[in-house]
Design a protein around this motif. Structure first.
Motif, short mmCIF file in Angstrom:
data_model
loop_
_atom_site.label_atom_id
_atom_site.label_comp_id
_atom_site.label_asym_id
_atom_site.label_seq_id
_atom_site.Cartn_x
_atom_site.Cartn_y
_atom_site.Cartn_z
N TYR A 153 0.72 -1.22 -0.11
CA TYR A 153 0.18 -0.09 0.02
C TYR A 153 1.02 1.15 -0.17
N PRO A 154 2.04 1.40 0.56
CA PRO A 154 2.93 2.65 0.51
C PRO A 154 3.11 2.99 -0.91
N VAL A 155 3.52 1.87 -1.76
CA VAL A 155 3.87 2.00 -2.94
C VAL A 155 2.67 2.44 -4.09
N LEU A 156 1.36 1.99 -3.52
CA LEU A 156 0.10 2.47 -4.24
C LEU A 156 -0.26 4.02 -3.93
N LEU A 157 0.13 4.43 -2.68
CA LEU A 157 -0.39 5.73 -2.26
C LEU A 157 -0.27 6.89 -3.32
N PRO A 158 1.16 7.16 -3.84
CA PRO A 158 1.03 8.00 -4.78
C PRO A 158 0.29 8.05 -6.10
N ILE A 159 0.10 6.49 -6.59
CA ILE A 159 -0.94 6.29 -7.59
C ILE A 159 -2.34 6.52 -7.34
N VAL A 160 -2.69 6.20 -6.15
CA VAL A 160 -4.13 6.26 -5.90
C VAL A 160 -4.33 7.87 -5.79
N ALA A 215 -4.99 -3.58 -0.37
CA ALA A 215 -3.83 -2.70 -0.40
C ALA A 215 -4.38 -1.30 -0.98
N VAL A 216 -5.32 -1.34 -1.91
CA VAL A 216 -5.78 -0.06 -2.96
C VAL A 216 -6.65 0.65 -1.85
N ILE A 217 -7.61 0.22 -1.16
CA ILE A 217 -8.52 0.73 -0.11
C ILE A 217 -7.74 1.31 0.98
N THR A 218 -6.76 0.49 1.50
CA THR A 218 -5.90 1.07 2.53
C THR A 218 -5.05 2.50 2.30
N SER A 219 -4.74 2.58 1.05
CA SER A 219 -4.06 3.61 0.43
C SER A 219 -5.03 4.68 0.54
#
Length: 342
Positions: A153-160, A215-219
């Motif tokens: 999820y940390p990697v997905l944060l900037p994408i989301v 992971a996406v929803i956590t982000s």
């Protein structure tokens, strides 16, 4: 504790709206506040934190990952109980523990905050989905595979953040995201060119999709909290999410049939609840002082996967194959790269 002592532990106050262990791009950071004595409700932790002001964050982090890996293992062992039923029982036990903790330890905990009513409701509902995906994903994959995907999820944060809010995206963040996708593909292997997983492919695919969704929803929840409710207590979100899990999961249990758990199952679920509650309390105590510590806390976070591998091999007998292990290593490397570049 001297207010002007830079070596004194930085401890924030929930009643001031500054939650312990808030996240910045998925990694724990410090709220820069004035040092002051802890309230009486925190005496269980204060002596330890004052004794080790520079290192208690590492001790808490290591404890966090071991308990979280143990929680995942218990959930896997209790997989005979449907995930929605696990969610209901676990949430009921956690709610009881929360009430006791508020009465005996920390009376400053707020179970509701009218100031952030709509945002809190949204975060609570999203937490229900996060927890269901977590339990369901663990039931369909090995511990290490499931946890390695959910930890991206940390990697997905900037994408989301880019997709949902139009925030800027740096090159190193995009590179880390591409590497993450490659790692997930090596675990998933949905087509024969990747040496498909075989007869269990459909169930594994469902588990991987659930873990990705988690992971996406956590982000998204971390970004939403940071942008719309930065001073909202994390324990308030946690408690409201627990209540929502109980209320929303009961109708599904009625609809699909309640499988009355055995006494052993009840014991397993209570241990699950106790572990999950302990993880939350420990996480609220974690603070760091420098960006260098942020990197090392991130390294400690991946110890959870090492513990999970041990559980997979010695307890569950479901060790990932070679390609999955390669994918897991790529996921870890992408997380380190993003953290170090940051």
């Amino acid at each position: 504790m001297d207010k002007g002592n830079p070596k004194a532990p930085l401890l924030t106050s929930p009643e001031k709206g500054l939650a312990f262990g808030q996240f910045d791009n998925g990694f724990i950071r410090t709220q820069q506040v004035i040092n002051r004595p802890l309230s009486n409700q925190h005496v269980w932790f204060s002596s330890f934190e004052m004794k080790y002001p520079e290192t208690f964050v590492y001790y808490y982090s290591v404890t966090f990952v071991f308990i979280m890996a143990g929680h995942a293992c218990l959930s896997k062992l209790a997989s005979a109980i449907p995930p929605i039923e696990q969610l209901t029982l676990r949430s009921v036990f956690i709610l009881v523990l929360l009430i006791i903790y508020r009465q005996k330890v920390d009376t400053n905990i707020q179970f509701h905050d009218k100031k952030f009513g709509k945002t809190l409701l949204g975060l609570s509902l999203l937490n229900v989905v996060i927890n269901y995906c977590y339990l369901s994903g663990l039931a369909k994959l090995s511990l290490t595979e499931a946890l390695s995907i959910m930890l991206v999820y940390p990697v997905l944060l900037p994408i989301v953040s880019k997709v949902m809010f139009g925030d800027s995206l740096q090159n190193y963040q995009l590179i880390s995201f591409i590497a993450t996708c490659l790692g997930i593909l090596l675990i998933w292997r949905p087509v024969s060119i990747f040496a498909s997983r075989g007869i269990e492919s459909a169930e594994a695919s469902a588990g991987i999709c659930l873990c990705i969704l988690q992971a996406v929803i956590t982000s998204f929840t971390l970004i939403l909290k940071k942008k719309q409710a930065p001073t909202l207590q994390t324990t308030t979100i946690f408690s409201q999410g627990v209540v929502a899990s109980v209320v929303l999961s009961i109708p599904f249990n009625i609809l699909y049939g309640w499988q009355t758990p055995s006494l052993l199952n009840f014991g397993q679920i209570f241990l699950l609840a106790a572990a999950f509650f302990a993880v939350h309390i420990i996480n609220t105590r974690i603070v760091t002082e420098t960006s260098r510590q942020i990197y090392y806390v991130n390294v400690i976070r991946y110890v959870q996967l090492v513990v999970a591998l041990a559980f997979d091999y010695f307890v569950i007998n479901d060790f990932p194959d070679n390609l999955s292990c390669l994918g897991i290593l790529i996921l870890i490397a992408s997380g380190f790269y993003k953290s170090k570049s940051k």
